[in-house]
Design an enzyme around this catalytic site. Structure first.
Site, PDB file in Angstrom:
ATOM      1  N   GLU A 163     -11.339   5.398   5.454  1.00 10.18           N
ATOM      2  CA  GLU A 163     -10.069   4.937   4.913  1.00 10.18           C
ATOM      3  C   GLU A 163      -9.408   6.061   4.143  1.00 10.18           C
ATOM      4  O   GLU A 163     -10.046   6.748   3.340  1.00 10.18           O
ATOM      5  CB  GLU A 163     -10.282   3.717   4.016  1.00 10.18           C
ATOM      6  CG  GLU A 163     -10.783   2.518   4.801  1.00 10.18           C
ATOM      7  CD  GLU A 163     -10.861   1.244   3.980  1.00 10.18           C
ATOM      8  OE1 GLU A 163     -10.454   1.248   2.794  1.00 10.18           O
ATOM      9  OE2 GLU A 163     -11.328   0.235   4.533  1.00 10.18           O
ATOM     10  N   ASP A 204      -5.072   3.051   3.810  1.00 14.33           N
ATOM     11  CA  ASP A 204      -5.256   2.088   2.722  1.00 14.33           C
ATOM     12  C   ASP A 204      -4.045   2.109   1.781  1.00 14.33           C
ATOM     13  O   ASP A 204      -3.314   3.085   1.709  1.00 14.33           O
ATOM     14  CB  ASP A 204      -6.528   2.475   1.950  1.00 14.33           C
ATOM     15  CG  ASP A 204      -7.022   1.375   1.039  1.00 14.33           C
ATOM     16  OD1 ASP A 204      -6.567   0.221   1.159  1.00 14.33           O
ATOM     17  OD2 ASP A 204      -7.877   1.668   0.188  1.00 14.33           O
ATOM     18  N   GLU A 227      -5.147  -6.892   1.300  1.00 16.59           N
ATOM     19  CA  GLU A 227      -6.090  -6.748   0.189  1.00 16.59           C
ATOM     20  C   GLU A 227      -5.672  -7.650  -0.968  1.00 16.59           C
ATOM     21  O   GLU A 227      -4.517  -8.047  -1.073  1.00 16.59           O
ATOM     22  CB  GLU A 227      -6.097  -5.301  -0.319  1.00 16.59           C
ATOM     23  CG  GLU A 227      -6.557  -4.279   0.674  1.00 16.59           C
ATOM     24  CD  GLU A 227      -6.508  -2.879   0.102  1.00 16.59           C
ATOM     25  OE1 GLU A 227      -7.553  -2.226   0.091  1.00 16.59           O
ATOM     26  OE2 GLU A 227      -5.425  -2.442  -0.336  1.00 16.59           O
TER      27      GLU A 227
END
Length: 144
Positions: free
Chosen positions: A19, A49, A106
């Protein structure tokens, strides 16, 4: 280097994901970009990310091949109370789908956030709504 370490580790490429955060990519050199290409050629996955936290994420999506993107949790947590944040999450989900990329939200903490994400067609989420961080030895699986 890292490739030699991976070669000697015995780790299968399909189970390891790298990531890159936006702050990582600000100083990304040509050598590091070639490394990302080499990781892809070997079958490893590369994800971007914290998408949405800055303008450079979109530039990076143009410059390197990524397999998926992770929507920053600050937008997810605000989306049920903010038309603007909801629109940003929708735009990222739609962009990921249009580009053929996987997408993960997330910071999902509530059922309302999960339902809003499902309504937008976001297939994956992570956050406290699903579980808190735990020590591996304390995790119990259905088969246990």
């Amino acid at each position: 280097g890292m490739l030699a370490l991976l070669d000697g580790s015995g780790i299968r490429s399909g189970i390891l994901r790298f990531e890159i955060t936006e702050t990582d990519q600000l100083q990304m050199t040509a050598t590091e970009m070639r490394l990302i290409d080499e990781l892809h050629q070997r079958g490893f996955l590369v994800w971007l990310d914290d998408v949405g936290t800055g303008y450079n994420s979109f530039d990076l999506l143009k410059r390197i091949r990524v397999d998926g993107i992770k929507i920053d949790g600050s937008f997810v947590r605000a989306m049920t109370g903010s038309i603007t944040d909801h629109a940003i999450v929708k735009a990222i989900v739609d962009m990921a789908k249009a580009m053929g990329k996987q997408v993960v939200a997330e910071g999902v903490e509530t059922m309302a956030e999960l339902l809003a994400l499902q309504e937008l067609g976001c297939p994956y989420g992570q956050g406290f709504h699903f579980g808190r961080p735990a020590v591996a030895a304390d995790i119990r699986f259905a088969a246990d």
